[in-house]
Design a protein around this motif. Structure first.
Motif, PDB file in Angstrom:
ATOM      1  N   THR A   1      38.813  36.879  44.977  1.00 30.18           N
ATOM      2  CA  THR A   1      38.576  37.284  46.361  1.00 30.18           C
ATOM      3  C   THR A   1      38.441  36.052  47.256  1.00 30.18           C
ATOM      4  OG1 THR A   1      36.189  37.448  45.989  1.00 30.18           O
ATOM      5  CG2 THR A   1      37.489  39.466  45.720  1.00 30.18           C
ATOM      6  N   GLU A   2      38.791  36.240  48.514  1.00 33.26           N
ATOM      7  CA  GLU A   2      38.785  35.129  49.460  1.00 33.26           C
ATOM      8  C   GLU A   2      37.396  34.893  50.044  1.00 33.26           C
ATOM      9  OE1 GLU A   2      41.947  35.445  52.313  1.00 33.26           O
ATOM     10  OE2 GLU A   2      43.466  35.518  50.743  1.00 33.26           O
ATOM     11  N   HIS A   3      37.197  33.674  50.562  1.00 34.32           N
ATOM     12  CA  HIS A   3      35.955  33.320  51.250  1.00 34.32           C
ATOM     13  C   HIS A   3      36.302  32.447  52.451  1.00 34.32           C
ATOM     14  CE1 HIS A   3      36.203  29.437  49.161  1.00 34.32           C
ATOM     15  NE2 HIS A   3      36.283  30.101  48.031  1.00 34.32           N
ATOM     16  N   ALA A   4      35.308  31.904  53.124  1.00 31.75           N
ATOM     17  CA  ALA A   4      35.529  31.166  54.376  1.00 31.75           C
ATOM     18  C   ALA A   4      36.496  29.997  54.207  1.00 31.75           C
ATOM     19  CB  ALA A   4      34.197  30.672  54.931  1.00 31.75           C
ATOM     20  N   MET A   5      36.411  29.260  53.106  1.00 30.80           N
ATOM     21  CA  MET A   5      37.313  28.113  52.915  1.00 30.80           C
ATOM     22  C   MET A   5      38.753  28.566  52.679  1.00 30.80           C
ATOM     23  SD  MET A   5      36.164  25.183  53.565  1.00 30.80           S
ATOM     24  CE  MET A   5      37.393  24.124  52.823  1.00 30.80           C
ATOM     25  N   THR A   6      38.934  29.763  52.163  1.00 30.95           N
ATOM     26  CA  THR A   6      40.286  30.287  51.970  1.00 30.95           C
ATOM     27  C   THR A   6      40.990  30.360  53.326  1.00 30.95           C
ATOM     28  OG1 THR A   6      39.400  31.653  50.183  1.00 30.95           O
ATOM     29  CG2 THR A   6      41.632  32.136  50.905  1.00 30.95           C
ATOM     30  N   THR A   7      40.305  30.891  54.314  1.00 33.55           N
ATOM     31  CA  THR A   7      40.856  31.017  55.659  1.00 33.55           C
ATOM     32  C   THR A   7      41.153  29.648  56.258  1.00 33.55           C
ATOM     33  OG1 THR A   7      39.629  33.061  55.984  1.00 33.55           O
ATOM     34  CG2 THR A   7      40.420  31.958  57.967  1.00 33.55           C
ATOM     35  N   ARG A   8      40.241  28.703  56.064  1.00 34.09           N
ATOM     36  CA  ARG A   8      40.443  27.348  56.602  1.00 34.09           C
ATOM     37  C   ARG A   8      41.656  26.675  55.957  1.00 34.09           C
ATOM     38  NH1 ARG A   8      35.851  24.619  59.191  1.00 34.09           N
ATOM     39  NH2 ARG A   8      34.208  26.150  59.508  1.00 34.09           N
ATOM     40  N   CYS A   9      41.822  26.881  54.647  1.00 30.99           N
ATOM     41  CA  CYS A   9      42.968  26.276  53.950  1.00 30.99           C
ATOM     42  C   CYS A   9      44.286  26.909  54.397  1.00 30.99           C
ATOM     43  CB  CYS A   9      42.789  26.387  52.439  1.00 30.99           C
ATOM     44  SG  CYS A   9      41.521  25.266  51.826  1.00 30.99           S
ATOM     45  N   ARG A  10      44.283  28.212  54.624  1.00 29.69           N
ATOM     46  CA  ARG A  10      45.487  28.863  55.156  1.00 29.69           C
ATOM     47  C   ARG A  10      45.834  28.297  56.532  1.00 29.69           C
ATOM     48  NH1 ARG A  10      47.155  33.141  52.165  1.00 29.69           N
ATOM     49  NH2 ARG A  10      45.599  34.258  50.955  1.00 29.69           N
ATOM     50  N   ARG A  11      44.822  28.107  57.366  1.00 35.57           N
ATOM     51  CA  ARG A  11      45.036  27.542  58.697  1.00 35.57           C
ATOM     52  C   ARG A  11      45.602  26.116  58.588  1.00 35.57           C
ATOM     53  NH1 ARG A  11      39.924  27.002  61.180  1.00 35.57           N
ATOM     54  NH2 ARG A  11      39.820  29.257  61.033  1.00 35.57           N
ATOM     55  N   PHE A  12      45.041  25.312  57.693  1.00 31.90           N
ATOM     56  CA  PHE A  12      45.530  23.951  57.468  1.00 31.90           C
ATOM     57  C   PHE A  12      46.996  23.984  57.029  1.00 31.90           C
ATOM     58  CE2 PHE A  12      46.017  20.381  54.373  1.00 31.90           C
ATOM     59  CZ  PHE A  12      45.989  19.343  55.286  1.00 31.90           C
ATOM     60  N   ALA A  13      47.336  24.884  56.107  1.00 31.50           N
ATOM     61  CA  ALA A  13      48.730  25.009  55.644  1.00 31.50           C
ATOM     62  C   ALA A  13      49.646  25.400  56.804  1.00 31.50           C
ATOM     63  CB  ALA A  13      48.814  26.045  54.522  1.00 31.50           C
ATOM     64  N   ASN A  14      49.207  26.325  57.638  1.00 32.29           N
ATOM     65  CA  ASN A  14      50.003  26.725  58.808  1.00 32.29           C
ATOM     66  C   ASN A  14      50.180  25.569  59.784  1.00 32.29           C
ATOM     67  OD1 ASN A  14      50.374  29.340  57.878  1.00 32.29           O
ATOM     68  ND2 ASN A  14      48.580  30.126  58.945  1.00 32.29           N
ATOM     69  N   GLN A  15      49.134  24.765  59.959  1.00 28.47           N
ATOM     70  CA  GLN A  15      49.232  23.605  60.848  1.00 28.47           C
ATOM     71  C   GLN A  15      50.234  22.592  60.298  1.00 28.47           C
ATOM     72  OE1 GLN A  15      45.018  22.637  60.855  1.00 28.47           O
ATOM     73  NE2 GLN A  15      44.874  23.175  63.030  1.00 28.47           N
ATOM     74  N   LEU A  16      50.205  22.350  58.991  1.00 29.00           N
ATOM     75  CA  LEU A  16      51.170  21.429  58.387  1.00 29.00           C
ATOM     76  C   LEU A  16      52.595  21.912  58.631  1.00 29.00           C
ATOM     77  CD1 LEU A  16      49.493  20.664  54.930  1.00 29.00           C
ATOM     78  CD2 LEU A  16      49.750  19.083  56.855  1.00 29.00           C
TER      79      LEU A  16
END
Length: 142
Positions: free
Chosen positions: A67-82
């Protein structure tokens, strides 16, 4: 085929590893210890210019049950930014226990003490993430 950079994203540091799709080998490369977003992306741009990767990989943390948690969302955002900034394909790789495995590998190499090895630990975790990516790509191709 070509060079791939992998990132172990964290709020304080980003571990970076480099590898080659052809050989499936990966090596710890650097740890970005900048907290300001602009400085982080400046450091990433320098690595991209030097290594000229064909794709990027970002570790995706989840709870042990997946299951996902707060850092999961941050890492997805980082990947999208890259992807948005550099136009390179970005793969997300399950990174559960990558830091624990990296710490174990460093200890086996005689490097003990989490606090003293944190800089090495982040790039070693990125290496494990990249190796997992290569392994999953190899299984998908067969």
């Amino acid at each position: 085929m070509g060079t791939v950079l992998a990132f172990d994203f964290g709020l304080a540091r980003i571990g970076v590893a480099v590898g080659e799709t052809e050989t499936g080998h990966a090596h710890p490369l650097a740890t970005i210890a900048e907290e300001a977003s602009a400085l982080r992306f400046s450091a990433i741009e320098k690595l991209l210019a030097e290594w000229k990767p064909v794709s990027l990989v970002v570790g995706l943390p989840t709870h042990l049950d997946g299951t996902e948690h707060a850092m999961t969302t941050r890492c997805r955002r980082f990947a999208n930014q890259l992807h948005g900034r550099y136009g390179l394909p970005v793969a997300l790789v399950d990174e559960r226990l990558s830091s624990a495995e990296a710490e174990e590998r460093l200890a086996e190499a005689g490097l003990h003490g989490w606090r003293k090895q944190k800089v090495r630990l982040d790039s070693a975790a990125a290496q494990i993430i990249l190796l997992q990516y290569f392994e999953s790509a190899r299984h998908a191709a067969s």
